[in-house]
Write an enzyme that holds these catalytic residues in place. Sequence first.
Site, PDB file in Angstrom:
ATOM      1  N   LEU A  18      11.011  51.267 -73.155  1.00  7.88           N
ATOM      2  CA  LEU A  18      11.645  51.620 -71.808  1.00  7.88           C
ATOM      3  C   LEU A  18      12.426  52.798 -71.845  1.00  7.88           C
ATOM      4  O   LEU A  18      13.573  52.807 -72.494  1.00  7.88           O
ATOM      5  CB  LEU A  18      12.271  50.351 -71.216  1.00  7.88           C
ATOM      6  CG  LEU A  18      11.490  49.094 -71.120  1.00  7.88           C
ATOM      7  CD1 LEU A  18      12.349  48.222 -70.168  1.00  7.88           C
ATOM      8  CD2 LEU A  18      10.158  49.245 -70.431  1.00  7.88           C
ATOM      9  N   ALA A  19      12.036  54.069 -71.246  1.00  5.89           N
ATOM     10  CA  ALA A  19      12.884  55.068 -71.477  1.00  5.89           C
ATOM     11  C   ALA A  19      12.892  55.720 -69.889  1.00  5.89           C
ATOM     12  O   ALA A  19      13.383  56.924 -69.823  1.00  5.89           O
ATOM     13  CB  ALA A  19      11.939  56.240 -72.401  1.00  5.89           C
ATOM     14  N   ALA A  20      12.978  55.083 -68.994  1.00 10.43           N
ATOM     15  CA  ALA A  20      12.919  55.395 -67.755  1.00 10.43           C
ATOM     16  C   ALA A  20      14.678  55.369 -67.411  1.00 10.43           C
ATOM     17  O   ALA A  20      15.227  54.597 -67.995  1.00 10.43           O
ATOM     18  CB  ALA A  20      12.342  54.593 -66.459  1.00 10.43           C
ATOM     19  N   ARG A  25      25.453  58.360 -66.385  1.00 10.59           N
ATOM     20  CA  ARG A  25      26.872  58.423 -66.926  1.00 10.59           C
ATOM     21  C   ARG A  25      26.793  59.625 -68.328  1.00 10.59           C
ATOM     22  O   ARG A  25      28.053  59.879 -68.618  1.00 10.59           O
ATOM     23  CB  ARG A  25      27.457  57.468 -67.287  1.00 10.59           C
ATOM     24  CG  ARG A  25      28.224  56.488 -66.286  1.00 10.59           C
ATOM     25  CD  ARG A  25      28.296  55.048 -66.247  1.00 10.59           C
ATOM     26  NE  ARG A  25      28.910  54.569 -67.629  1.00 10.59           N
ATOM     27  CZ  ARG A  25      28.419  53.477 -68.148  1.00 10.59           C
ATOM     28  NH1 ARG A  25      27.654  52.723 -67.873  1.00 10.59           N
ATOM     29  NH2 ARG A  25      29.271  53.281 -69.233  1.00 10.59           N
ATOM     30  N   GLN A  85       7.346  55.013 -64.147  1.00 16.18           N
ATOM     31  CA  GLN A  85       7.874  53.745 -63.311  1.00 16.18           C
ATOM     32  C   GLN A  85       8.403  54.635 -62.167  1.00 16.18           C
ATOM     33  O   GLN A  85       9.416  55.127 -62.024  1.00 16.18           O
ATOM     34  CB  GLN A  85       9.050  53.073 -64.155  1.00 16.18           C
ATOM     35  CG  GLN A  85       9.319  51.986 -63.269  1.00 16.18           C
ATOM     36  CD  GLN A  85      10.869  51.408 -63.813  1.00 16.18           C
ATOM     37  OE1 GLN A  85      11.389  51.754 -64.545  1.00 16.18           O
ATOM     38  NE2 GLN A  85      11.013  49.889 -63.274  1.00 16.18           N
ATOM     39  N   GLY A  90      14.222  47.257 -62.190  1.00 12.83           N
ATOM     40  CA  GLY A  90      14.493  46.270 -63.273  1.00 12.83           C
ATOM     41  C   GLY A  90      13.601  46.326 -64.307  1.00 12.83           C
ATOM     42  O   GLY A  90      12.512  47.063 -64.597  1.00 12.83           O
ATOM     43  N   ASN A 185      22.197  38.519 -75.060  1.00 10.03           N
ATOM     44  CA  ASN A 185      20.761  39.182 -75.271  1.00 10.03           C
ATOM     45  C   ASN A 185      21.096  40.616 -75.716  1.00 10.03           C
ATOM     46  O   ASN A 185      21.863  41.708 -74.886  1.00 10.03           O
ATOM     47  CB  ASN A 185      20.313  39.074 -73.837  1.00 10.03           C
ATOM     48  CG  ASN A 185      18.906  39.538 -73.950  1.00 10.03           C
ATOM     49  OD1 ASN A 185      17.917  39.997 -75.008  1.00 10.03           O
ATOM     50  ND2 ASN A 185      18.623  40.080 -72.742  1.00 10.03           N
ATOM     51  N   ASN A 242      25.107  54.690 -73.237  1.00 10.40           N
ATOM     52  CA  ASN A 242      25.138  54.999 -71.672  1.00 10.40           C
ATOM     53  C   ASN A 242      25.978  56.219 -71.405  1.00 10.40           C
ATOM     54  O   ASN A 242      25.885  56.608 -70.267  1.00 10.40           O
ATOM     55  CB  ASN A 242      25.684  53.760 -70.890  1.00 10.40           C
ATOM     56  CG  ASN A 242      24.612  52.562 -71.065  1.00 10.40           C
ATOM     57  OD1 ASN A 242      23.403  52.653 -71.012  1.00 10.40           O
ATOM     58  ND2 ASN A 242      25.392  51.388 -71.442  1.00 10.40           N
ATOM     59  N   ARG A 331      19.116  78.584 -93.271  1.00  6.16           N
ATOM     60  CA  ARG A 331      18.489  78.312 -92.110  1.00  6.16           C
ATOM     61  C   ARG A 331      17.154  78.103 -92.277  1.00  6.16           C
ATOM     62  O   ARG A 331      16.525  78.124 -93.425  1.00  6.16           O
ATOM     63  CB  ARG A 331      18.847  79.680 -91.086  1.00  6.16           C
ATOM     64  CG  ARG A 331      20.202  79.982 -90.768  1.00  6.16           C
ATOM     65  CD  ARG A 331      20.403  81.138 -89.919  1.00  6.16           C
ATOM     66  NE  ARG A 331      19.491  81.214 -88.945  1.00  6.16           N
ATOM     67  CZ  ARG A 331      19.186  82.522 -88.581  1.00  6.16           C
ATOM     68  NH1 ARG A 331      19.556  83.815 -88.917  1.00  6.16           N
ATOM     69  NH2 ARG A 331      18.344  82.650 -87.591  1.00  6.16           N
TER      70      ARG A 331
HETATM   71  C1  UD1 Z   1      19.989  44.514 -70.347  1.00 10.00           C
HETATM   72  C2  UD1 Z   1      19.409  42.899 -70.231  1.00 10.00           C
HETATM   73  C3  UD1 Z   1      20.883  42.334 -70.684  1.00 10.00           C
HETATM   74  C4  UD1 Z   1      21.206  42.717 -72.133  1.00 10.00           C
HETATM   75  C5  UD1 Z   1      21.637  44.084 -72.185  1.00 10.00           C
HETATM   76  C6  UD1 Z   1      21.734  44.619 -73.620  1.00 10.00           C
HETATM   77  C7  UD1 Z   1      18.180  42.854 -68.290  1.00 10.00           C
HETATM   78  C8  UD1 Z   1      17.851  42.375 -66.954  1.00 10.00           C
HETATM   79  N1  UD1 Z   1      19.189  42.741 -68.883  1.00 10.00           N
HETATM   80  O1  UD1 Z   1      20.872  44.659 -69.458  1.00 10.00           O
HETATM   81  O2  UD1 Z   1      20.470  40.797 -70.659  1.00 10.00           O
HETATM   82  O3  UD1 Z   1      22.370  42.026 -72.584  1.00 10.00           O
HETATM   83  O4  UD1 Z   1      20.322  44.740 -71.729  1.00 10.00           O
HETATM   84  O5  UD1 Z   1      22.170  45.904 -73.421  1.00 10.00           O
HETATM   85  O6  UD1 Z   1      17.189  43.260 -68.953  1.00 10.00           O
HETATM   86  N2  UD1 Z   1      14.989  50.524 -67.554  1.00 10.00           N
HETATM   87  C9  UD1 Z   1      14.116  51.000 -67.152  1.00 10.00           C
HETATM   88  N3  UD1 Z   1      13.595  50.698 -65.747  1.00 10.00           N
HETATM   89  C10 UD1 Z   1      14.471  49.887 -65.015  1.00 10.00           C
HETATM   90  C11 UD1 Z   1      15.457  49.290 -65.502  1.00 10.00           C
HETATM   91  C12 UD1 Z   1      15.774  49.614 -66.853  1.00 10.00           C
HETATM   92  O7  UD1 Z   1      13.146  51.782 -67.799  1.00 10.00           O
HETATM   93  O8  UD1 Z   1      14.037  49.817 -63.561  1.00 10.00           O
HETATM   94  C13 UD1 Z   1      15.550  50.730 -68.946  1.00 10.00           C
HETATM   95  C14 UD1 Z   1      16.661  51.502 -69.247  1.00 10.00           C
HETATM   96  O9  UD1 Z   1      16.469  52.863 -69.059  1.00 10.00           O
HETATM   97  C15 UD1 Z   1      17.308  50.820 -70.315  1.00 10.00           C
HETATM   98  C16 UD1 Z   1      16.685  49.613 -70.542  1.00 10.00           C
HETATM   99  O10 UD1 Z   1      15.782  49.199 -69.663  1.00 10.00           O
HETATM  100  O11 UD1 Z   1      16.797  51.721 -71.357  1.00 10.00           O
HETATM  101  C17 UD1 Z   1      17.680  48.360 -70.161  1.00 10.00           C
HETATM  102  O12 UD1 Z   1      18.177  48.629 -68.792  1.00 10.00           O
HETATM  103  P1  UD1 Z   1      19.682  48.558 -68.339  1.00 10.00           P
HETATM  104  O13 UD1 Z   1      19.824  48.707 -66.833  1.00 10.00           O
HETATM  105  O14 UD1 Z   1      20.378  49.137 -69.215  1.00 10.00           O
HETATM  106  O15 UD1 Z   1      20.196  46.852 -68.778  1.00 10.00           O
HETATM  107  P2  UD1 Z   1      21.404  46.191 -68.930  1.00 10.00           P
HETATM  108  O16 UD1 Z   1      22.294  46.153 -67.675  1.00 10.00           O
HETATM  109  O17 UD1 Z   1      22.224  46.855 -69.985  1.00 10.00           O
HETATM  110 CA    CA Z   2      22.048  48.845 -71.192  1.00  8.34          CA
END
Ligand code: UD1
Ligand code: CA
Length: 466
Positions: A18-20, A25, A85, A90, A185, A242, A331
């Site tokens: 997942l890289a979206a 920040r 995406q 989520g 998690n 982040n 270099r």
């Molecule tokens: C997530 C976990 C949490 C865990 C934490 C660990 C979920 C809902 N929660 O929370 O349980 O403790 O990681 O760091 O998974 N992303 C997408 N598309 C989206 C949402 C997220 O690509 O719609 C990617 C983000 O770029 C990121 C990753 O998924 O690389 C995690 O998303 P993030 O929103 O940071 O989840 P956390 O709230 O940290």
């Molecule tokens: Ca995160």
Amino acid sequence: MTDQTTRITERSLTAIVLAAGKGTRMRSDLPKVLHRVAGRTMLGHVLAAAREAGATRIAVVVEPGQEAVAREIAALAPGAAVYPQAERLGTAHAVLAARPALEAAGSDAVSDDVVIAFGDTPLITAATLARLRAPLADGAAVAVLAFRTPNPTGYGRVLTDGDRVLAIREEKDASAAERAVTLCNAGLMALSGTHALALLTRIGNANAAGEYYLPDAVGLAVADGLAVAVVPVAEAEAQGVNDRVQLSEAEAEIQGRLRRAAQVAGATLIAPETVFFSVDTVLGRDVLVEPHVVFGPGVSVGDGCVVHSFSHLEGATLAAGVQIGPYARLRPGAVLETGARIGNFVEVKNARMGPGAKANHLTYVGDAEVGAGANLGAGTITCNYDGVNKHRTTIGAGAFIGSNTALVAPVSVGAGAIVGAGSVIAADVPEDALAVSRARQRIVPGWAPDKRAALQAEKAARAKKP
Ligand code: UD1
Ligand code: CA
């Protein structure tokens, strides 16, 4: 071959990264996953870990329109499928953007294992991904990576009943009692290809964030009576990035690993905390690295080399027994053959120094070929650039270039030739010849005292004027 390896080799591995996300920040024009740690983008680290863990299919979920991310994927993992995406709804929604990869993972006679990794979690190792996947071979439908921490705020909590996993609860949705749980998690998950799509499509968004949570796959699997495993990991390894503070913390963690690995492999680092590596730095045995050295990407250092303090290397290859620095700058395209020496304030770019060749002080060697045992005196400059094009300089074996020589490329100096100090060499010098291009020295005996007297008289006359 053990039972487990047999089973793992039968099941292929699909990795979904997942890289979206813009990574607001980071306060950056660059997408978050393209920020670098130890010379490699965060996304590059995760793709490398996935490949090293044996992933044969890789799918990357990206933010639509981030061309630079797509280019990085094409460069680092050419076979990877890229899925945009459209909306950020989520982590489960993000994984489902790669639906064809999930379908493929579930469709073979022997289904694939699926691991889900985050593009902003660059410290994750291939070994950990392999450990995360391992319980699937023993029948688990889902495996989650988790760590204990005294400060769990912000993380999803892994809820258990004794040894049994029940569910993962996001911070926002957790009760006070659930928030007291310290098992967190890490975010990464492995799913059996047989169950992945069915579990993910059942995940809803009835929660505090209104998001489709990937970790909800755990509760659903438990409800279906499927086995769920928890795989431990160190919190530092699961650390997401982040902002720039966390970026530097990830850098520190990786540098620690690289320094230890270099030392374990037989290099002496006098002050390891002052030496910075790239993930691809290769050091031979009995290499000595003095304090304050930076290894950029693409450096390989042969056995027994000495890298003196304050040197900066990138894209350079050092054969055995080479010495560089202090204050050397290598270099891209610098190739130093066995026993070559590069001294202080010497820059080498796209140039080969033959075995035992030396440039010990204040020299620029660019776009050049320097033969075995040749000596470049202090202040030798290859004038490789005419303002439009770059040109090559060739120096034969055993040639001696006197100090403060400008070699105006394209030009060659034959083997064994000597160039007098202070020369500007714009035409080829034959083998074993002497070339001197400076003006001939003139001596005027006794000239200095008369000149000084005249200058002083002039000065006194000026001082008398009102
Ligand atoms: C997530 C976990 C949490 C865990 C934490 C660990 C979920 C809902 N929660 O929370 O349980 O403790 O990681 O760091 O998974 N992303 C997408 N598309 C989206 C949402 C997220 O690509 O719609 C990617 C983000 O770029 C990121 C990753 O998924 O690389 C995690 O998303 P993030 O929103 O940071 O989840 P956390 O709230 O940290
Ligand atoms: Ca995160």
